[in-house]
Design a protein around this motif. Sequence first.
Motif, PDB file in Angstrom:
ATOM      1  N   VAL A  53      -9.659  -4.658  -2.349  1.00 54.72           N
ATOM      2  CA  VAL A  53      -8.209  -4.826  -2.539  1.00 54.72           C
ATOM      3  C   VAL A  53      -7.777  -6.149  -1.920  1.00 54.72           C
ATOM      4  CG1 VAL A  53      -5.925  -3.844  -2.158  1.00 54.72           C
ATOM      5  CG2 VAL A  53      -7.886  -2.336  -2.427  1.00 54.72           C
ATOM      6  N   GLY A  54      -7.688  -7.166  -2.753  1.00 55.13           N
ATOM      7  CA  GLY A  54      -7.195  -8.464  -2.291  1.00 55.13           C
ATOM      8  C   GLY A  54      -5.696  -8.479  -2.388  1.00 55.13           C
ATOM      9  N   PRO A  55      -5.077  -9.637  -2.053  1.00 55.96           N
ATOM     10  CA  PRO A  55      -3.616  -9.721  -2.067  1.00 55.96           C
ATOM     11  C   PRO A  55      -2.991  -9.377  -3.421  1.00 55.96           C
ATOM     12  CG  PRO A  55      -4.572 -11.667  -1.041  1.00 55.96           C
ATOM     13  CD  PRO A  55      -5.713 -10.866  -1.561  1.00 55.96           C
ATOM     14  N   SER A  56      -3.654  -9.797  -4.512  1.00 59.84           N
ATOM     15  CA  SER A  56      -3.002  -9.564  -5.801  1.00 59.84           C
ATOM     16  C   SER A  56      -3.085  -8.081  -6.173  1.00 59.84           C
ATOM     17  CB  SER A  56      -3.612 -10.440  -6.883  1.00 59.84           C
ATOM     18  OG  SER A  56      -4.826  -9.910  -7.327  1.00 59.84           O
ATOM     19  N   ARG A  57      -4.195  -7.452  -5.871  1.00 58.34           N
ATOM     20  CA  ARG A  57      -4.309  -6.024  -6.164  1.00 58.34           C
ATOM     21  C   ARG A  57      -3.425  -5.188  -5.239  1.00 58.34           C
ATOM     22  NH1 ARG A  57     -10.487  -4.524  -7.734  1.00 58.34           N
ATOM     23  NH2 ARG A  57     -10.245  -5.092  -9.922  1.00 58.34           N
ATOM     24  N   GLN A  58      -3.311  -5.671  -4.024  1.00 56.14           N
ATOM     25  CA  GLN A  58      -2.433  -4.974  -3.078  1.00 56.14           C
ATOM     26  C   GLN A  58      -1.012  -4.934  -3.646  1.00 56.14           C
ATOM     27  OE1 GLN A  58      -1.483  -7.152   0.412  1.00 56.14           O
ATOM     28  NE2 GLN A  58      -0.451  -5.446   1.402  1.00 56.14           N
ATOM     29  N   GLN A  59      -0.568  -6.121  -4.077  1.00 49.91           N
ATOM     30  CA  GLN A  59       0.775  -6.254  -4.684  1.00 49.91           C
ATOM     31  C   GLN A  59       0.937  -5.306  -5.859  1.00 49.91           C
ATOM     32  OE1 GLN A  59       3.310  -8.975  -5.451  1.00 49.91           O
ATOM     33  NE2 GLN A  59       3.476  -9.188  -3.221  1.00 49.91           N
ATOM     34  N   MET A  60      -0.100  -5.335  -6.718  1.00 47.45           N
ATOM     35  CA  MET A  60      -0.064  -4.536  -7.929  1.00 47.45           C
ATOM     36  C   MET A  60       0.056  -3.042  -7.576  1.00 47.45           C
ATOM     37  SD  MET A  60      -0.101  -5.546 -10.944  1.00 47.45           S
ATOM     38  CE  MET A  60      -1.031  -6.832 -11.687  1.00 47.45           C
ATOM     39  N   LEU A  61      -0.764  -2.592  -6.655  1.00 50.42           N
ATOM     40  CA  LEU A  61      -0.735  -1.172  -6.273  1.00 50.42           C
ATOM     41  C   LEU A  61       0.592  -0.809  -5.614  1.00 50.42           C
ATOM     42  CD1 LEU A  61      -4.397  -0.828  -4.908  1.00 50.42           C
ATOM     43  CD2 LEU A  61      -3.447   0.357  -6.894  1.00 50.42           C
ATOM     44  N   ASN A  62       1.105  -1.726  -4.790  1.00 44.70           N
ATOM     45  CA  ASN A  62       2.415  -1.511  -4.144  1.00 44.70           C
ATOM     46  C   ASN A  62       3.510  -1.374  -5.175  1.00 44.70           C
ATOM     47  OD1 ASN A  62       2.147  -3.689  -1.183  1.00 44.70           O
ATOM     48  ND2 ASN A  62       1.220  -1.749  -1.688  1.00 44.70           N
ATOM     49  N   LYS A  63       3.594  -2.407  -6.023  1.00 44.19           N
ATOM     50  CA  LYS A  63       4.739  -2.509  -6.923  1.00 44.19           C
ATOM     51  C   LYS A  63       4.652  -1.546  -8.091  1.00 44.19           C
ATOM     52  CE  LYS A  63       6.951  -6.753  -5.909  1.00 44.19           C
ATOM     53  NZ  LYS A  63       6.153  -7.964  -5.684  1.00 44.19           N
ATOM     54  N   GLU A  64       3.467  -1.443  -8.671  1.00 51.49           N
ATOM     55  CA  GLU A  64       3.351  -0.668  -9.903  1.00 51.49           C
ATOM     56  C   GLU A  64       3.181   0.832  -9.641  1.00 51.49           C
ATOM     57  OE1 GLU A  64       3.489  -2.046 -13.253  1.00 51.49           O
ATOM     58  OE2 GLU A  64       4.470  -3.464 -11.908  1.00 51.49           O
ATOM     59  N   LEU A  65       2.484   1.165  -8.578  1.00 51.98           N
ATOM     60  CA  LEU A  65       2.197   2.593  -8.362  1.00 51.98           C
ATOM     61  C   LEU A  65       2.780   3.130  -7.060  1.00 51.98           C
ATOM     62  CD1 LEU A  65      -1.553   2.684  -9.500  1.00 51.98           C
ATOM     63  CD2 LEU A  65       0.463   3.142 -10.873  1.00 51.98           C
ATOM     64  N   GLY A  66       3.411   2.251  -6.272  1.00 49.71           N
ATOM     65  CA  GLY A  66       3.990   2.723  -5.018  1.00 49.71           C
ATOM     66  C   GLY A  66       2.933   3.129  -3.991  1.00 49.71           C
ATOM     67  N   ILE A  67       1.735   2.612  -4.165  1.00 49.18           N
ATOM     68  CA  ILE A  67       0.672   2.943  -3.218  1.00 49.18           C
ATOM     69  C   ILE A  67       0.628   1.892  -2.113  1.00 49.18           C
ATOM     70  CG2 ILE A  67      -1.840   3.200  -2.932  1.00 49.18           C
ATOM     71  CD1 ILE A  67      -1.906   4.216  -5.819  1.00 49.18           C
ATOM     72  N   MET A  68       0.937   2.308  -0.901  1.00 53.06           N
ATOM     73  CA  MET A  68       0.995   1.379   0.222  1.00 53.06           C
ATOM     74  C   MET A  68      -0.160   1.591   1.193  1.00 53.06           C
ATOM     75  SD  MET A  68       3.736  -0.076  -0.502  1.00 53.06           S
ATOM     76  CE  MET A  68       5.386  -0.019  -1.093  1.00 53.06           C
ATOM     77  N   SER A  69      -0.463   2.854   1.431  1.00 54.80           N
ATOM     78  CA  SER A  69      -1.413   3.175   2.496  1.00 54.80           C
ATOM     79  C   SER A  69      -2.626   3.906   1.930  1.00 54.80           C
ATOM     80  CB  SER A  69      -0.726   4.072   3.522  1.00 54.80           C
ATOM     81  OG  SER A  69      -0.413   5.305   2.910  1.00 54.80           O
ATOM     82  N   VAL A  70      -3.611   4.040   2.796  1.00 53.18           N
ATOM     83  CA  VAL A  70      -4.805   4.794   2.421  1.00 53.18           C
ATOM     84  C   VAL A  70      -4.414   6.223   2.026  1.00 53.18           C
ATOM     85  CG1 VAL A  70      -6.946   5.785   3.332  1.00 53.18           C
ATOM     86  CG2 VAL A  70      -6.349   3.423   3.853  1.00 53.18           C
ATOM     87  N   GLY A  71      -3.474   6.781   2.781  1.00 52.46           N
ATOM     88  CA  GLY A  71      -2.989   8.130   2.475  1.00 52.46           C
ATOM     89  C   GLY A  71      -2.398   8.221   1.073  1.00 52.46           C
ATOM     90  N   ASP A  72      -1.636   7.191   0.682  1.00 51.08           N
ATOM     91  CA  ASP A  72      -1.077   7.175  -0.679  1.00 51.08           C
ATOM     92  C   ASP A  72      -2.198   7.125  -1.704  1.00 51.08           C
ATOM     93  OD1 ASP A  72       1.443   7.031   0.403  1.00 51.08           O
ATOM     94  OD2 ASP A  72       1.602   4.849   0.220  1.00 51.08           O
TER      95      ASP A  72
END
Length: 698
Positions: free
Chosen positions: A15-34
């Motif tokens: 999970v690099g910066p761009s995938r992090q962004q994508m997961l945050n913004k598109e799926l609301g996944i922020m943490s390992v728990g999410d």
Amino acid sequence: MSSILDQDIKYIAGVGPSRQQMLNKELGIMSVGDLIEYYPYKYVDRSKVYTINELTTDMPFVQIRGRILSYETFDMGIKKKRLVAHFSDGTGVIDLVWFSGVQYIIKSYKVNREYIVFGRPGIFNNRFQISHPDIDDVNSMTLDDMGLQPHYHTTEKMKKAGMTSRSIERIMKGMLQKLPPLRETLPDFIVRKHHFISRDEAIRCIHYPHNQYEMQHARERLKFEELFYVQLNIVRYVANNRKKYKGYLMPKVGTAFHEFYHNNLPFELTGAQKRVMHEIQKDMNTGRQMNRLIQGDVGSGKTLVALMAMLIAVDNGFQAVMMAPTEILAEQHLATIQEFMKGMDVRVELLTGIVKGKKRTEILDGLANGDVKILVGTHAVIEDTVVFGNLGIAVIDEQHRFGVAQRAKLWGKNDNPPHILVMTATPIPRTLAMTLYGDLDVSVIDELPPGRKPIQTLHKYDNQKTSLYEGIRREVAKGRQVYVVYPLIKESEKMDLQNLEDGFRDLQEVFPTYKMSKVHGKMKSAEKEAEMQAFVRGETQMLVATTVIEVGVNVPNASVMVIMEAQRFGLSQLHQLRGRVGRGADQSYCILVSGYEISSETRKRLDIMCQTNDGFRIAEADLKLRGPGDLEGTQQSGMAFDLKIANIATDGQLVQMARDEAQEIIARDPDCNLPEHAILWNRLAELRKSSIDWGAIS
Ligand code: ADP
Ligand code: MG
């Protein structure tokens, strides 16, 4: 308490910066728990490897093992290329095809190395091909990969950026391998009682089941857990309120009730009405605050039952309020109540947004000094400026379901919260009610007043208008009135209004001698009112309208409901509209008009309408066809509805199980302090913190 589950996903391998962004913004996944709770929506069996000579075109997904013989590129217009890899396993050759990412593919997958290729086979130029296959190095595939492959939802944006279900799968897999065993979140006695697998096992198996059996067990455990905490939250909320608040005692059945019941009620109550009335009376006499939902089909006489409850409050020295979703409906409730209470010395008033100036002041004064006994109105009645002398009961007639928070606003209108009676506009399935209205006790009016003839419902296509017009003519000749309804959806409002205008003109041409009313949402309130009133008074034969008539209006003389473009309405909406007719003793009809080309789901919906008048059956079907997420009101409900894996429509049994379990626990541990339950209250607190939805109950 910070744990690895709170860790930002950016620390996960892959999970690099761009995938992090994508997961945050598109799926609301922020943490390992999410991430670990981002569950697959389906699985594809990868346990079998096919040979190329076994392939047929009707196979959905296949896996083959072989080598790339060579690459070939084809130009397809400017800058567009098609890349083909000829792939063989010794039994035959197929083509792997890409339309993008050509350079990346050639660089990544080497000629002559052994790969496992996965995808949907098709035929092109007489040759089997797989476009955009998944490719894995044989050596990187472990036995684990050969079981059920999880598929994850991704958004359009993610796909465009090359982030597919497969990418998520890889990230998930790497992360799970490094993840220490997960803490258990259900108490041992529940796990053992239901033979559940542990949370740790469930989370790992839901992403990587080796077989169907493991997958089922994982799903069952996670679904139950999800539903259980929703129910525990609701049941605890109810129990807390019981402890916190006293309810007003209303033991007396006095003059107001008796006068109404013996002098004014023109008919006998149905058995169901009597039963529900008893339930309500009992509630009002326990010293606990009543929170009750009355479910019943359109026309089953809910309003009447509510009125009787209000009269009991009045007899005990309290005030009552009835809140309706629209002005028209509030006015109609007022008219009904006034009619039923003719000659009685009980002051009834109407308060809506349009009641202003001196009249408003008079009403507010009357409410404050206790002179106004029954108030009917819209949302206007919950405003802070509306102060009651002694409010004892609030009736909410819901079209748009109020959330828990809104209902709570009514609670503050007296020292102790008033009794609350909620009437649903359409029946809702039991398991959905348990979640949506889980804080309410439920009464069901499952009987219609006698003498009602079931409405006959027919489906007609656009090109069968002649026979439709014939039917209308026959009914109008008998002195009946007709509704013609057009859909009005915000997104296509302009076109919808045009449709209504066109339809209105056509009808005027077909029926030149009829008087017609026209009503739509864009009209001024007064104008709308005048048109509607003309129809109510029987001065016009036909009311052509958009769905604004859905709520309310009671015109017993109307016997035909024509619904144009019926394919655009939801089931409960259709049922609600149909309920506008069949209110008198005569045979009524509902005609659903649609185009010829409709989807099979639409056809099912229209068929159900033709088959049954039973609102409960229709509600069940609606829930199954659309799923709970799309049902009206679920968003505003305020109860955690953000379910990740359970489905209220199909997991009814689990909902019931979860509720039973939650109730047993609260009964055993009303103060929530038994040590063996600590795990529950901790988990609940955690969940409530992590989701806004959960916060709606406090
Ligand atoms: P709901 O609110 O459930 O849609 P209403 O209370 O508006 O139903 O009742 C529908 C109609 O049936 C009203 O005209 C009402 O007066 C009438 N009604 C209610 N109860 C009875 C009954 N027991 N017998 C005959 N008519 C009834
Ligand atoms: Mg009603």
